[in-house]
Design an enzyme around this catalytic site. Structure first.
Site, PDB file in Angstrom:
ATOM      1  N   ASP A  68       0.677  -1.193  -0.049  1.00 16.91           N
ATOM      2  CA  ASP A  68       0.152   0.048   0.156  1.00 16.91           C
ATOM      3  C   ASP A  68       0.975   1.081   0.106  1.00 16.91           C
ATOM      4  O   ASP A  68       2.057   1.323   0.237  1.00 16.91           O
ATOM      5  CB  ASP A  68      -0.837   0.031   1.302  1.00 16.91           C
ATOM      6  CG  ASP A  68      -2.392   0.660   1.152  1.00 16.91           C
ATOM      7  OD1 ASP A  68      -2.282   1.660   0.058  1.00 16.91           O
ATOM      8  OD2 ASP A  68      -3.360   0.492   1.782  1.00 16.91           O
ATOM      9  N   ASP A  75     -10.936   2.104  -3.041  1.00 14.38           N
ATOM     10  CA  ASP A  75     -11.376   1.969  -1.614  1.00 14.38           C
ATOM     11  C   ASP A  75     -13.035   2.189  -1.731  1.00 14.38           C
ATOM     12  O   ASP A  75     -13.715   1.891  -0.734  1.00 14.38           O
ATOM     13  CB  ASP A  75     -11.066   2.906  -0.834  1.00 14.38           C
ATOM     14  CG  ASP A  75      -9.590   2.607   0.024  1.00 14.38           C
ATOM     15  OD1 ASP A  75      -9.076   1.386  -0.183  1.00 14.38           O
ATOM     16  OD2 ASP A  75      -8.850   3.431   0.734  1.00 14.38           O
TER      17      ASP A  75
HETATM   18  C1  GLA Z   1      -5.750   1.835   2.259  1.00 15.79           C
HETATM   19  C2  GLA Z   1      -6.112   0.750   1.391  1.00 15.79           C
HETATM   20  C3  GLA Z   1      -7.240  -0.058   2.204  1.00 15.79           C
HETATM   21  C4  GLA Z   1      -6.774  -0.376   3.461  1.00 15.79           C
HETATM   22  C5  GLA Z   1      -6.160   0.660   4.185  1.00 15.79           C
HETATM   23  C6  GLA Z   1      -5.400   0.152   5.526  1.00 15.79           C
HETATM   24  O1  GLA Z   1      -6.837   3.029   2.322  1.00 15.79           O
HETATM   25  O2  GLA Z   1      -6.470   1.192   0.272  1.00 15.79           O
HETATM   26  O3  GLA Z   1      -7.631  -1.253   1.400  1.00 15.79           O
HETATM   27  O4  GLA Z   1      -5.706  -1.263   3.128  1.00 15.79           O
HETATM   28  O5  GLA Z   1      -5.424   1.523   3.521  1.00 15.79           O
HETATM   29  O6  GLA Z   1      -5.002   1.463   6.089  1.00 15.79           O
END
Ligand code: GLA
Length: 704
Positions: A464, A526
């Site tokens: 990420d 997301d």
């Molecule tokens: C980001 C990712 C999510 C999750 C969060 C965790 O927003 O896109 O899928 O992994 O971080 O903090």
């Protein structure tokens, strides 16, 4: 195929030709890009030279200069400009020589397309300074793709580069429309169309990543182009940093399209004897509208971008605990989800954020990659062993490029974070970014993965990156950061080729061809709301195949929108991507459906992930179709958004089937001919209510 005949270079794919010409003044000009014109090439590249007053005056204005540079007689936006040791910025390049290679060369640090056959290198030499430019062209015949880039050589003295685009494309005035993908967090890659006029149209990001807002993809097209007809040229970039595309409509109406590293805040000092490589740009021409353009890109990405090992390999159906628990979990809770998931047929359990340091919120611990023992008393080994014992695979989330101020890593190495002296550190999601240009930081990140991946218990990693770069210490830093990131990825991917890595950046904030050279799949957004996802997956499909778009079924009401959608619709949308779940199974009232959903997904995944993709409609009824390469099977998705009373649903014309074949629908005795489905169409039948979906699987009747 690549040929040189007289003063022309002809690059040929199955349906297209890209023609370069060495003109009478020894300039390299673009003569043509489009459908094949069978080698009868009129000399058309210098139609007007209105700048010239006297007959013997020469000018590059009005010429389709193939790699335009700044300072001489071409007044349009240049692909290249630099400062020479005497402070002058004027350069003028002419054709020098060429070679045709059996294969395409790889770039030194940056990711690039695998070779698909021949490549052409054309060398240009500067007439007034010791600088050389090598232009590289590679043809990908079956998918009608051409890859281009430029490499700059400072042969005799130091130079300061301030613009070095990857390529320039010269098009006729009829290409006066641009399509691109724009958005924001949770609204990534919505399709935009814009009419071009005189002046410069620009898309790009100066945030250090390819970003949520303006994806590196764009397409230029002639009036009237649709999903199925019309001329469209799609362009993309194999790069994950600050990028830009500038499309200039000049005073004669000609269109010049440049793309590459964003020149804003860019600078590169090239010492005598050094070389600077630009990222590769990817071009495709379609005479059959946006649909064919996308399928060309999809085939190219599946074949030459996604790591070969993963391109056709099955991806496990996963469950991720993020939307199920966020930061608040215990080992027991995770194992309950894993146990239920296994019973339903899910293959991989992914532990997301919150497993390390003392991370119970997003304000600490990034960089402290040691288990949070209050939540996981036996550490990562402990939970991984228990998940593996259940017969599932185990995956883990990392955000390796980040550092929290409240972390042992920051306390030990405050100088590893990117900050500006005398300014309050500018944080994003409470965190700072590690200086990936430093070799000690690069070594640290590699060592974290060595610690966790060596034992072989982790078969999946979610990588990420939850903020953009700010406070960068110098011009050109964003590119240096991107190279630092690629160096780290090169080292890790070489060591652990069997681990499946999924890219992520606050959802789909770094969804680009550079990342796809490492990560076979990327978390698309997301925003997991099925209705919002239709727009996001639809836009993403313009440039990227379904095989790299991760899509999960989450709980209802949706956490991002609050919208209520039944399980069937949430599934139907997610199964047109790399599929998984992200919910607390204990709280999902319709969870018993999951077994059948997974069986259904397994039936269609070869078709959706490896087949040909068609966007059929995107109004109140969204409709996607995937067809197996041999056209014997097809999966179709229809989603009605708002319910309308007392109307007859419109038929949706399918595509890509065999006209003369008979196709059975959903394993029933109901059948249609391919011609019927493609001409009359299929009329979806929806349950009453908003956001209802229908899925079809079509199977060709086999002759006995
Ligand atoms: C980001 C990712 C999510 C999750 C969060 C965790 O927003 O896109 O899928 O992994 O971080 O903090």
């Amino acid at each position: 195929m690549i040929r040189k005949t007289e003063n022309y270079f002809i690059l040929e794919t199955k349906n297209t030709q890209y023609i370069l010409e060495i003109d009478a003044e020894n300039k390299l000009v673009q003569n043509y890009y489009g459908a094949k014109i069978n080698d009868y090439i009129p000399n058309r590249s210098h139609v007007c030279s209105f700048f010239c007053v006297e007959k013997n005056e020469k000018s590059d204005e009005g010429k389709n200069i193939e790699y335009p540079t700044f300072g001489h007689t071409d007044f349009r936006t240049p692909a290249f400009s630099c400062e020479l040791p005497d402070g002058s910025c004027v350069t003028d390049f002419e054709y020098s020589d060429y070679k045709i290679l059996d294969k395409k060369r790889s770039l030194e640090i940056m990711p690039c397309a695998r070779s698909g056959g021949e490549s052409l290198i054309i060398t240009l030499k500067c007439k007034n300074a010791p600088i050389r430019i090598e232009l590289m062209y590679a043809v990908y015949e079956d998918c009608d793709v051409i890859v281009k880039n430029a490499a700059i050589f400072a042969d005799g003295e130091d130079i300061l580069i301030d613009t070095a685009f990857s390529q320039s494309l010269s098009l006729s005035p009829e290409y006066d429309n641009v399509c691109y993908l724009a958005g924001a967090w949770a609204r990534e890659r919505h399709v935009q169309h814009q009419k071009l006029g005189y002046g410069i149209f620009e898309i790009g990001e100066a945030r250090g990543t390819s970003g949520h807002n303006l994806n590196p993809f764009f397409a230029l097209y002639k009036n009237g182009a649709t999903e199925t007809c019309g001329e469209v040229i799609g362009v993309n970039l194999i790069y994950s940093g600050s990028h830009a595309a500038k499309i200039e409509t000049d005073r004669f109406g000609g269109v010049r399209a440049l793309n590459g590293i964003n020149p804003f805040n860019f600078r590169k000092k090239l010492n005598k004897g050094e070389k600077f490589e630009t990222p590769e740009a990817v071009l495709t021409y379609s005479a059959q509208g946006f649909g064919k353009m996308s399928r060309n890109f999809h085939d190219f990405i599946n074949e030459y971008i996604i790591p070969a090992k993963w391109a056709k390999k099955e991806r496990p159906v996963l469950i991720n605990n993020w939307e199920a628990t966020y930061f608040s979990f215990t080992e027991e809770k995770l194992l309950e989800i894993a146990r239920m998931a296994k019973e339903l047929g899910i293959e991989l359990f992914v532990l997301d954020d919150g497993w390390f340091g003392k991370r119970d919120l997003d304000n600490c611990s990034l960089g402290d990659w040691t288990p949070h023992l209050k939540k996981l008393p036996k550490g990562i080994d402990g939970i991984a062993d228990k998940v593996l014992e259940k017969g599932m695979k185990f995956g883990l989330w990392f955000e390796p490029e980040m550092i929290s101020e409240d972390s042992d890593l920051f306390r030990a190495h405050p100088d590893w974070a990117i900050v500006t002296d005398n300014l309050t550190p500018s944080k994003g999601r409470c965190q700072l970014v590690l200086d990936l240009t430093r070799s000690d930081v690069q070594d640290f990140i590699v060592s974290v993965f060595d610690r966790y991946l060596v034992g072989g218990k982790i078969s999946y990693v979610k990588w990420d990156m939850n903020r953009y770069l700010s406070d960068v210490p110098r011009k050109g830093y964003c590119h240096e950061y991107t190279l630092g990131l690629y160096s780290v990825l090169n080292r890790i991917f070489k060591k652990y080729p069997d681990v499946l890595f999924e890219g992520c950046s606050g959802g789909g904030g770094r969804f680009d061809l550079g990342m796809l050279c490492y990560f076979p799949q990327i978390w698309t957004s997301d925003d997991t709301d099925a209705v919002e996802r239709l727009k996001i997956q639809n836009g993403t499909s313009f440039a990227y195949p379904l095989s790299c778009m991760s899509a999960h079924v989450t709980i209802t009401p949706n956490h991002q929108t609050g919208r209520v959608c039944d399980m069937d619709t949430r599934f139907a949308v997610a199964c047109f991507g790399v599929f998984g779940y992200e919910l607390d199974l204990a709280k999902e009232p319709e969870r018993e459906k999951i077994k059948t959903q997974i069986e259904f997904y397994k039936q269609i995944k070869e078709i959706t992930l490896q087949g040909d993709f068609y966007r059929l409609s995107d109004g109140n009824v969204f409709s996607f179709q995937a067809v197996s390469k041999d056209k014997s099977e097809s999966a179709v998705l229809f989603v009605k958004q708002l319910s309308v009373p007392n109307v007859i649903e419109k038929a949706v014309r399918l595509q890509g089937l065999k006209e003369d074949s008979i196709y059975f629908v959903n394993g029933s005795g109901v059948s249609f001919s391919g011609a019927d489905l493609m001409n009359r169409g299929f009329t979806p039948e929806f349950a009453q209510g908003d956001y209802k979906a229908q899925l079809l699987v079509l199977k060709e009747k086999k002759e006995k």
